[in-house]
Design a protein around this motif. Structure first.
Motif, PDB file in Angstrom:
ATOM      1  N   THR A  68       0.844  -1.209   0.000  1.00  0.00           N
ATOM      2  CA  THR A  68       0.000   0.000   0.000  1.00  0.00           C
ATOM      3  C   THR A  68       0.871   1.249   0.000  1.00  0.00           C
ATOM      4  O   THR A  68       0.596   2.212  -0.723  1.00  0.00           O
ATOM      5  N   ILE A  69       1.932   1.238   0.782  1.00  0.00           N
ATOM      6  CA  ILE A  69       2.857   2.377   0.800  1.00  0.00           C
ATOM      7  C   ILE A  69       3.474   2.568  -0.576  1.00  0.00           C
ATOM      8  O   ILE A  69       3.585   3.688  -1.083  1.00  0.00           O
ATOM      9  N   SER A  70       3.854   1.459  -1.205  1.00  0.00           N
ATOM     10  CA  SER A  70       4.464   1.531  -2.532  1.00  0.00           C
ATOM     11  C   SER A  70       3.502   2.140  -3.548  1.00  0.00           C
ATOM     12  O   SER A  70       3.901   2.955  -4.385  1.00  0.00           O
ATOM     13  N   ARG A  71       2.227   1.751  -3.473  1.00  0.00           N
ATOM     14  CA  ARG A  71       1.240   2.303  -4.408  1.00  0.00           C
ATOM     15  C   ARG A  71       1.033   3.796  -4.168  1.00  0.00           C
ATOM     16  O   ARG A  71       0.894   4.575  -5.104  1.00  0.00           O
ATOM     17  N   VAL A  72       0.984   4.191  -2.896  1.00  0.00           N
ATOM     18  CA  VAL A  72       0.711   5.590  -2.558  1.00  0.00           C
ATOM     19  C   VAL A  72       1.819   6.506  -3.069  1.00  0.00           C
ATOM     20  O   VAL A  72       1.561   7.565  -3.644  1.00  0.00           O
ATOM     21  N   VAL A  73       3.071   6.110  -2.861  1.00  0.00           N
ATOM     22  CA  VAL A  73       4.185   7.001  -3.207  1.00  0.00           C
ATOM     23  C   VAL A  73       4.552   6.943  -4.686  1.00  0.00           C
ATOM     24  O   VAL A  73       5.337   7.762  -5.164  1.00  0.00           O
ATOM     25  N   SER A  74       3.984   5.986  -5.405  1.00  0.00           N
ATOM     26  CA  SER A  74       4.317   5.855  -6.825  1.00  0.00           C
ATOM     27  C   SER A  74       3.786   7.058  -7.603  1.00  0.00           C
ATOM     28  O   SER A  74       2.590   7.260  -7.721  1.00  0.00           O
ATOM     29  N   GLY A  75       4.695   7.865  -8.143  1.00  0.00           N
ATOM     30  CA  GLY A  75       4.299   9.020  -8.947  1.00  0.00           C
ATOM     31  C   GLY A  75       3.762  10.196  -8.158  1.00  0.00           C
ATOM     32  O   GLY A  75       3.260  11.154  -8.743  1.00  0.00           O
ATOM     33  N   THR A  76       3.851  10.160  -6.818  1.00  0.00           N
ATOM     34  CA  THR A  76       3.322  11.238  -5.997  1.00  0.00           C
ATOM     35  C   THR A  76       4.410  12.272  -5.715  1.00  0.00           C
ATOM     36  O   THR A  76       5.511  11.928  -5.291  1.00  0.00           O
ATOM     37  N   ALA A  77       4.089  13.541  -5.967  1.00  0.00           N
ATOM     38  CA  ALA A  77       5.049  14.628  -5.773  1.00  0.00           C
ATOM     39  C   ALA A  77       4.583  15.549  -4.659  1.00  0.00           C
ATOM     40  O   ALA A  77       3.379  15.750  -4.467  1.00  0.00           O
ATOM     41  N   VAL A  78       5.539  16.110  -3.926  1.00  0.00           N
ATOM     42  CA  VAL A  78       5.225  17.057  -2.858  1.00  0.00           C
ATOM     43  C   VAL A  78       5.994  18.353  -3.107  1.00  0.00           C
ATOM     44  O   VAL A  78       7.181  18.330  -3.405  1.00  0.00           O
TER      45      VAL A  78
END
Length: 415
Positions: free
Chosen positions: A321-331
């Motif tokens: 789930t962590i891997s899916r969340v951070v995939s392609g996510t920018a801050v």
């Protein structure tokens, strides 16, 4: 002996990927742009889904904190080396005429993170109201002086050609490969040999040299930086510390149409899944950035070791789930726009610094070196070890390759 057919009953368990679960997974791994596209498609199929576009605001990436009177501006030396500042310094050293200086700065502004120019020369000439030949002349000067070689290329073939020319390797076999990169990508060297009238062995030898070139010479600047686009999250420093929030300007709001028409249940279910996605994204991002506050305060060089397993255990979630969340996510941070995934880094050894922090220090050492006397991997290893982190030369070579930085002999520039 006669065989008999027997009927038996067995009970098994398995997880079925329902439509709702598949949609939830898809939403969980979607960035802001992908989620917006999905919602637009869903609204087109279901009239009960009402989308309200976000209020149009001009997002100011990287430099947002510099515009606020009370904002704390990060120290320049803490940030990673900037591609734009690097090329602007080079342009200043050329001592161009005011007219050529204006063209050169516009070309620098057109650079993409890869180091290639993202606009046509005709468009730049039209913007500046100058002749295309004048833009080409300035471009040639920038390409000749650029370090690393390949900056200001207009495409992949030109980027590799500039490096081959500098190395004295732009012979017939190399030119044949560069003219047919589409066939080279398919591995069809035999066809290239037939079309160019060359020997396959000569082309394979040239291909070996070609593989040592850097296709994206701009990628070694600003380690962990994400492309300049609308980020999914915004990190700001408040009175009580760092605060992470969703970038609402990048997402449309979703509501259910009034009435009792068909499709209302599906619309409500979609809204619930979006709320779950947003809540999970926020909780994961908050935990990640809470662990990496030093990087927010001082730059990527202050990253501490962190794994997805640690974040998953802290939040009671599965590591996938962590891997899916951070995939392609920018801050978006005052120090630039970062990929969340890039903030995960392991320790180089027990109790040692984070590998990501060492890569950032390595990029800075290379950016600050004398182009006429670049630092070898052995010297770079010694410099990194001065911070109390013994590091092998082969590890430096591995990190350098990850940063798309060529070896010392390829970085040397003679003026």
């Amino acid at each position: 002996m006669k065989s008999r057919n027997r009927i038996s009953v067995q009970q098994t368990q398995r997880m079925a990927l329902t439509t709702g679960l598949a949609t939830s997974i898809r939403l969980l791994r979607a960035d802001a742009a992908g989620l917006s596209r999905y919602l637009e498609e869903a609204a087109a199929e279901n009239p009960q889904i009402i989308l309200t576009k976000p209020q149009s605001t001009e997002w100011l990436p990287r430099w947002k904190s510099a515009f606020g009177s009370d904002a704390e501006r990060p120290e320049q030396e803490a940030a990673g080396p900037s591609l734009v500042s690097h090329v602007l310094g080079m342009i200043e050293s050329l001592r161009l005429s005011p007219a050529d200086q204006r063209i050169a700065v516009t070309l620098a502004e057109a650079l993409e993170p890869s180091g290639w120019i993202g606009r046509s020369l005709a468009a730049i000439a039209g913007q500046l109201a100058v002749a295309p030949a004048a833009v080409e002349t300035v471009l040639k000067r920038l390409q000749d002086r650029a370090e690393p070689t390949g900056l200001f290329a207009r495409n992949l073939a030109e980027c590799l050609s500039l490096q081959a020319e500098e190395a004295g390797e732009l012979d017939r076999p190399m030119q044949a490969l560069l003219d047919r990169l589409d066939l080279l990508a398919k591995g069809d060297i035999d066809r290239i040999a037939r079309e160019a009238g060359l020997k396959v062995a000569d082309l394979r030898q040239a291909f070996g040299r070609l593989r040592s070139y850097n296709p994206k010479p701009g990628a070694g600047f600003e380690v962990s930086a994400a492309p300049v686009r609308e980020p999914d999250l915004i990190a700001e420093k408040g009175a009580s510390g760092w605060i992470v929030s969703l970038n609402r300007s990048a997402l449309p709001s979703v509501s259910v149409a009034e009435g009792r028409a068909k499709g209302r249940a599906e619309a409500r279910a979609l809204i619930k899944m979006i709320e779950g996605r947003n809540a999970t994204l926020l909780s994961v991002a908050q935990d990640i950035l809470a662990r990496q506050t030093a990087a927010l305060d001082h730059g990527i060089g202050a990253l501490v070791p962190m794994t997805m397993a640690e974040v998953a255990e802290a939040l009671g979630l599965h590591e996938s789930t962590i891997s899916r969340v951070v995939s392609g996510t920018a801050v978006d941070t005052p120090r630039g726009t970062w990929w969340l995934r890039s903030l995960f880094t392991r320790a180089t050894r027990e109790g040692g610094p984070a590998a990501g922090a060492l890569r950032d220090r390595l990029a800075k050492l290379v950016a600050d070196e004398d182009p006429e006397a670049p630092l070898s991997d052995e010297i770079l290893a010694e410099a990194l070890a001065e911070g109390g982190a013994p590091i092998a030369r082969r590890t430096v070579a591995k990190y350098r390759a990850m940063l798309n930085l060529p070896p010392a002999h390829r970085r040397r520039r003679r003026h």
